[in-house]
Enzyme design. Structure first.
Site, PDB file in Angstrom:
ATOM      1  N   ASP A 279      51.886 -32.095   8.886  1.00  0.00           N
ATOM      2  CA  ASP A 279      50.553 -31.600   9.218  1.00  0.00           C
ATOM      3  C   ASP A 279      50.648 -30.576  10.349  1.00  0.00           C
ATOM      4  O   ASP A 279      51.607 -30.573  11.123  1.00  0.00           O
ATOM      5  CB  ASP A 279      49.658 -32.751   9.703  1.00  0.00           C
ATOM      6  CG  ASP A 279      49.406 -33.768   8.611  1.00  0.00           C
ATOM      7  OD1 ASP A 279      49.522 -33.414   7.425  1.00  0.00           O
ATOM      8  OD2 ASP A 279      49.094 -34.927   8.967  1.00  0.00           O
TER       9      ASP A 279
HETATM   10  N1  URA Z   1      52.155 -38.405   7.717  1.00  0.00           N
HETATM   11  C1  URA Z   1      51.100 -37.752   8.234  1.00  0.00           C
HETATM   12  O1  URA Z   1      50.017 -38.306   8.333  1.00  0.00           O
HETATM   13  N2  URA Z   1      51.275 -36.504   8.651  1.00  0.00           N
HETATM   14  C2  URA Z   1      52.450 -35.869   8.594  1.00  0.00           C
HETATM   15  O2  URA Z   1      52.540 -34.714   9.010  1.00  0.00           O
HETATM   16  C3  URA Z   1      53.546 -36.551   8.046  1.00  0.00           C
HETATM   17  C4  URA Z   1      53.364 -37.816   7.617  1.00  0.00           C
END
Ligand code: URA
Length: 238
Positions: free
Chosen positions: A104
Site C-alpha cells: 500500500d
Molecule cells: N497488507 C496490507 O494491508 N497492506 C500492505 O501493503 C501489505 C499487506
C-alpha cells in the site's frame, strides 16, 4: 541477435544517437574488433562488448530490493503520485522493471522490483506459499484469541476466508500492540483487513521478509540495491 545500439542504450550508455557517435569514434569493440557501425547485430549473452576499453556487464534481468518509503505507490506509472520506479536510478529504469506484488502507499519496507516476468508470476502466486512477514503496530491490545483466529483463517469484509496466518506478539498493552504477521497471500490491504476483522486497526505496517529474503537494514527508506547472487538463488528456490 540485437542491434548493438539497442543493447548499449538499454544498459544506460546513452541514446542511440549518442551511441552512434561513440561507435564512430572507435570506442566500441565486439569480440576484440572495433565496431564503428552501431546497427551491428550482436548476441549480447555471448559477445564480449567493450565500451572505451571496459567490458560491459550485460544482463537481461535485474532484481532489486527496495526499502519502500511511505507515500509512494507500488506501480510503474501513476497520474498523481510518485511511484517506486520513479525512485530508481536511471540505469535501472532502462530495464523497465516493475514491482513484485504491491505494498500500500502507506506501507513501508521490503519490495522486490524486477523485469523477470516468470519469477514475478511465481512469487505472487499463493500456490507457491511464499511467506511474507510484516511488522505491524496495532491500535488495540492483541492477545491469544487473535493468534487463534489468524491461525484458523479470518474472514475479511467481503466474505473471503484467509489462509492460516501466523501472528506473533512482540508486546501488547491497553495502548496497543506490536506484532509480526506472516501471510502467504497478497489480497488487497490484506493485513489491515485481517486486523479489521478482529476489530483492530493497523497504524503502521512494514514488510520485513519476502520468502527467504530479509530487508537489508542498511537500506534507507527509498533506497534500493541489486540482489546478490546468493539472495537470488534463495529467492528462486521456492
Ligand atoms: N497488507 C496490507 O494491508 N497492506 C500492505 O501493503 C501489505 C499487506
Amino acid at each position: 541477435m540485437e542491434r548493438l545500439d539497442k543493447v548499449l542504450s538499454n544498459l544506460g550508455y546513452g541514446t542511440r544517437k549518442e551511441i552512434k557517435v561513440l561507435a564512430r569514434s572507435g570506442e566500441v569493440e565486439v569480440d576484440g574488433k572495433v565496431i564503428k557501425d552501431s546497427s551491428f547485430q550482436v548476441d549480447p549473452e555471448k559477445a564480449v562488448i567493450k565500451v572505451s576499453g571496459e567490458t560491459i556487464a550485460y544482463r537481461k534481468y535485474i532484481y532489486l530490493m527496495m526499502n519502500k518509503p511511505d507515500g509512494v505507490v507500488s506501480a510503474t506509472f501513476d497520474n498523481r503520485d510518485e511511484t517506486v520506479i520513479d525512485l530508481l536510478e536511471p540505469e535501472y529504469q532502462t530495464f523497465e522493471p516493475f514491482p513484485v506484488g504491491r505494498l500500500d502507499k502507506d506501507t513501508v519496507g521490503l519490495l522486490l522490483i524486477t523485469n523477470d516476468g516468470d519469477l514475478n508470476h511465481k512469487l505472487i502466486s499463493p500456490k507457491w506459499h511464499v511467506d511474507k512477514v510484516y511488522y505491524a503496530e496495532i491500535d488495540k491490545p492483541v492477545d491469544e484469541s487473535d493468534i487463534k483466529a489468524f491461525e484458523a483463517g479470518v474472514e475479511l469484509d467481503d466474505g473471503y476466508k484467509c489462509m492460516p496466518a501466523r501472528l506473533e506478539i512482540i508486546n501488547s498493552s491497553e495502548h496497543g500492540a506490536e506484532v509480526y504477521v506472516t501471510i502467504q497471500e497478497g489480497k488487497f490491504h490484506q493485513v489491515k483487513r485481517m486486523f479489521n476483522s478482529v476489530n483492530k486497526n493497523v497504524v503502521y505496517l512494514k514488510r520485513i521478509k519476502f520468502g527467504a529474503l530479509s530487508l537489508d537494514s542498511n537500506l534507507q527508506e527509498g533506497e534500493s540495491r541489486e540482489l546478490s547472487n546468493e539472495e537470488l538463488i534463495l529467492l528462486k528456490q521456492i
